[in-house]
Design an enzyme around this catalytic site. Structure first.
Site, mmCIF file in Angstrom:
data_model
loop_
_atom_site.group_PDB
_atom_site.id
_atom_site.type_symbol
_atom_site.label_atom_id
_atom_site.label_comp_id
_atom_site.label_asym_id
_atom_site.label_seq_id
_atom_site.Cartn_x
_atom_site.Cartn_y
_atom_site.Cartn_z
ATOM 1 N N THR A 150 44.782 38.781 47.475
ATOM 2 C CA THR A 150 45.050 39.875 46.713
ATOM 3 C C THR A 150 45.875 40.970 47.650
ATOM 4 O O THR A 150 46.926 41.578 46.969
ATOM 5 C CB THR A 150 43.988 40.571 45.945
ATOM 6 O OG1 THR A 150 43.686 39.446 45.194
ATOM 7 C CG2 THR A 150 44.179 41.465 45.005
ATOM 8 N N HIS B 248 50.087 37.365 39.679
ATOM 9 C CA HIS B 248 48.443 37.361 39.093
ATOM 10 C C HIS B 248 48.518 35.772 38.955
ATOM 11 O O HIS B 248 49.011 34.987 38.518
ATOM 12 C CB HIS B 248 48.409 37.844 37.796
ATOM 13 C CG HIS B 248 47.268 37.499 37.333
ATOM 14 N ND1 HIS B 248 46.101 38.031 37.481
ATOM 15 C CD2 HIS B 248 46.877 36.655 36.446
ATOM 16 C CE1 HIS B 248 44.799 37.462 36.842
ATOM 17 N NE2 HIS B 248 45.258 36.581 36.167
#
Length: 149
Positions: free
Chosen positions: A92, A116
């Site tokens: 991330t 994502h």
């Protein structure tokens, strides 16, 4: 049926012209694209997508970011696609992403991390149902037998 995952190219990835590169990485791995749409997301929809993060201090900024421009929503299918897709994407935080991953190659800031990907099969199913209420395309890759035993 093979596993499915939800992948979204975020507004920075779209604006930077990374759509083709990202799709290519999943295709070259052997995954099959089962759904694709370019959409501009409104605030209520973005808040619903990120509802599990609503108590986090960065939630408002994340929603503002996702609604700032079009995104590419996709369904990908294949063996272990959720776990492997996350490896293709990278950590991330781009600073912790390995070179060769999407975030390792194309992102610098955690708040603009390009993409994502669902973090589990359960969240993939939930996200696919939210973004693709019509379901995935009803088709099978002709390459399936060349990729899987």
């Amino acid at each position: 049926m093979d596993e499915q995952t939800f992948i979204m190219i975020k507004p920075d990835g779209v604006q930077r012209g990374l759509i083709g590169e990202i799709i290519s990485r999943f295709e070259k791995k052997g995954f099959y694209l089962k759904g694709l749409k370019l959409v501009t997301v409104d605030r209520p929809f973005a808040e619903k997508h990120y509802a599990d993060l609503s108590a986090k201090p960065f939630f408002s900024g994340l929603v503002d970011y996702i609604i700032s421009g079009p995104v590419v929503a996709m369904i990908w299918e294949g063996k272990n696609v959720v776990t492997t897709g996350r490896k293709i994407i990278g950590a991330t935080n781009p600073a912790q992403s390995e070179p060769g991953t999407i975030r390792g190659d194309f992102a610098i800031d955690i708040g603009r991390n390009v993409i994502h990907g669902s973090d589990a099969v359960e969240s993939a199913n939930k996200e696919i149902a939210l973004w693709f209420p019509e379901g995935p395309a009803n088709c099978q890759s002709s390459q399936h037998s060349w990729i899987y035993e």
